[in-house]
Scaffold this motif. Sequence first.
Motif, PDB file in Angstrom:
ATOM      1  N   ARG A   1       3.722  -0.785  -8.070  1.00 54.10           N
ATOM      2  CA  ARG A   1       4.881  -0.454  -9.317  1.00 54.10           C
ATOM      3  C   ARG A   1       4.998   0.826  -8.882  1.00 54.10           C
ATOM      4  O   ARG A   1       4.506   1.654  -8.108  1.00 54.10           O
ATOM      5  CB  ARG A   1       4.258  -0.965 -10.680  1.00 54.10           C
ATOM      6  CG  ARG A   1       2.833   0.078 -10.701  1.00 54.10           C
ATOM      7  CD  ARG A   1       2.106  -0.552 -12.221  1.00 54.10           C
ATOM      8  NE  ARG A   1       1.956  -1.980 -12.149  1.00 54.10           N
ATOM      9  CZ  ARG A   1       0.743  -2.511 -11.746  1.00 54.10           C
ATOM     10  NH1 ARG A   1      -0.017  -1.572 -11.012  1.00 54.10           N
ATOM     11  NH2 ARG A   1       0.611  -3.588 -11.657  1.00 54.10           N
TER      12      ARG A   1
ATOM     13  N   GLY B   1       3.392   0.912  -3.167  1.00 57.83           N
ATOM     14  CA  GLY B   1       2.761   0.813  -4.482  1.00 57.83           C
ATOM     15  C   GLY B   1       3.050  -0.623  -5.086  1.00 57.83           C
ATOM     16  O   GLY B   1       4.366  -0.826  -4.894  1.00 57.83           O
TER      17      GLY B   1
ATOM     18  N   TRP C   1       0.856  -1.145   0.019  1.00 58.96           N
ATOM     19  CA  TRP C   1       0.235  -0.040  -0.051  1.00 58.96           C
ATOM     20  C   TRP C   1       0.873   1.135   0.012  1.00 58.96           C
ATOM     21  O   TRP C   1       0.649   2.312  -0.569  1.00 58.96           O
ATOM     22  CB  TRP C   1      -0.812   0.154   1.256  1.00 58.96           C
ATOM     23  CG  TRP C   1      -1.849   1.088   1.125  1.00 58.96           C
ATOM     24  CD1 TRP C   1      -3.259   1.051   0.502  1.00 58.96           C
ATOM     25  CD2 TRP C   1      -1.848   2.476   1.465  1.00 58.96           C
ATOM     26  NE1 TRP C   1      -3.985   2.258   0.576  1.00 58.96           N
ATOM     27  CE2 TRP C   1      -3.078   3.145   1.202  1.00 58.96           C
ATOM     28  CE3 TRP C   1      -0.723   3.218   2.220  1.00 58.96           C
ATOM     29  CZ2 TRP C   1      -3.391   4.326   1.389  1.00 58.96           C
ATOM     30  CZ3 TRP C   1      -0.862   4.474   2.365  1.00 58.96           C
ATOM     31  CH2 TRP C   1      -2.283   5.178   1.915  1.00 58.96           C
TER      32      TRP C   1
ATOM     33  N   THR D   1      -7.417   8.268  -0.111  1.00 61.22           N
ATOM     34  CA  THR D   1      -7.274   6.573  -0.373  1.00 61.22           C
ATOM     35  C   THR D   1      -7.060   6.188   1.010  1.00 61.22           C
ATOM     36  O   THR D   1      -7.439   5.128   1.076  1.00 61.22           O
ATOM     37  CB  THR D   1      -6.063   6.512  -1.166  1.00 61.22           C
ATOM     38  OG1 THR D   1      -4.911   7.282  -0.958  1.00 61.22           O
ATOM     39  CG2 THR D   1      -6.266   7.165  -2.769  1.00 61.22           C
TER      40      THR D   1
ATOM     41  N   GLU E   1       3.850   7.779  -2.926  1.00 59.67           N
ATOM     42  CA  GLU E   1       3.708   8.797  -4.190  1.00 59.67           C
ATOM     43  C   GLU E   1       2.612   9.705  -3.754  1.00 59.67           C
ATOM     44  O   GLU E   1       3.101  10.867  -4.390  1.00 59.67           O
ATOM     45  CB  GLU E   1       3.337   7.706  -5.473  1.00 59.67           C
ATOM     46  CG  GLU E   1       3.026   8.359  -6.722  1.00 59.67           C
ATOM     47  CD  GLU E   1       4.151   9.272  -7.360  1.00 59.67           C
ATOM     48  OE1 GLU E   1       4.009  10.231  -7.908  1.00 59.67           O
ATOM     49  OE2 GLU E   1       5.370   9.080  -6.826  1.00 59.67           O
ATOM     50  N   ASN E   2       1.530   9.313  -3.500  1.00 59.84           N
ATOM     51  CA  ASN E   2       0.523  10.308  -2.977  1.00 59.84           C
ATOM     52  C   ASN E   2       0.995  11.292  -2.050  1.00 59.84           C
ATOM     53  O   ASN E   2       0.487  12.641  -2.219  1.00 59.84           O
ATOM     54  CB  ASN E   2      -0.698   9.442  -2.600  1.00 59.84           C
ATOM     55  CG  ASN E   2      -1.388   8.793  -3.592  1.00 59.84           C
ATOM     56  OD1 ASN E   2      -1.423   9.467  -4.878  1.00 59.84           O
ATOM     57  ND2 ASN E   2      -2.182   7.835  -3.260  1.00 59.84           N
TER      58      ASN E   2
ATOM     59  N   GLU F   1       2.960   4.565  -7.953  1.00 55.97           N
ATOM     60  CA  GLU F   1       1.739   4.504  -7.305  1.00 55.97           C
ATOM     61  C   GLU F   1       2.052   4.281  -5.794  1.00 55.97           C
ATOM     62  O   GLU F   1       3.103   4.200  -5.489  1.00 55.97           O
ATOM     63  CB  GLU F   1       0.991   2.956  -7.639  1.00 55.97           C
ATOM     64  CG  GLU F   1       0.689   2.781  -8.897  1.00 55.97           C
ATOM     65  CD  GLU F   1       0.283   1.497  -9.479  1.00 55.97           C
ATOM     66  OE1 GLU F   1      -0.184   1.321 -10.772  1.00 55.97           O
ATOM     67  OE2 GLU F   1       0.279   0.425  -8.909  1.00 55.97           O
ATOM     68  N   GLY F   2       0.917   4.052  -4.784  1.00 52.71           N
ATOM     69  CA  GLY F   2       1.140   3.909  -3.440  1.00 52.71           C
ATOM     70  C   GLY F   2       0.954   5.362  -2.803  1.00 52.71           C
ATOM     71  O   GLY F   2       1.075   6.172  -3.004  1.00 52.71           O
TER      72      GLY F   2
END
Length: 230
Positions: free
Chosen positions: A86, A84, A81, A176, A93-94, A89-90
Amino acid sequence: MSEPLPEEEFTARLRALSSRYWDTHPFHVRMHAGTLSKDELQLWAANRWYYQRCIPRKDAAILANCPDPDVRRQWGERIVWHDGARAGEGGAENWLRMAEALGLTREEVLDERHVLPGTRFAVDAYVNFARSKPWVEAVASGLTEMFSRGLMTRRLADMRARYPWIAEEGFAYFTTRLKVIEGEGRSTLDLVVRNCATREQQEAAVAALAFKCDVLRAILDAVDYHSGRS
């Protein structure tokens, strides 16, 4: 040796630590009131990044110390989570996107030029705690999840209202995370209660959660002091 606490009493001891959570820290109070400057928000995001990037390392330490494959399978999902499945993502990253929405460049967040010594010391202590303690104590330290949903919900609403200059895509971490945090909190509590069979283990779990609350507040102490507000 004392008898183990009944499940209800043990759970109540853990939940009682909500008073030590960082939701009432003066920095968060000012954040929700809308009185932080852009520079202060940027400093907060850059320092919180160091915490975010170290969470998967903490979780990996739990996996390394845990002999139970069922627990490892369950806990391993948290690393995915945050990191990510890949690149790009994840949760981490957010968080970078949040920092960018606040006006920081990705480069200056990733090279950690804004990370304060107090933040680094506190977060490194948390990772070392997970490496050196029994896995169930390290899991118990993460029970701040029980307290975080309310704070995150309030933060999302207040930041949207008080800092309208922040682009909506900057809030992806919170939107998220809110979808999973309540379920993770329940599963973590169940895991701790189920695996703390002795009074000694229960007391160690309570102490671990208190330690994590202190780590979180120490991060904000560092940011608050650097901002000249305390």
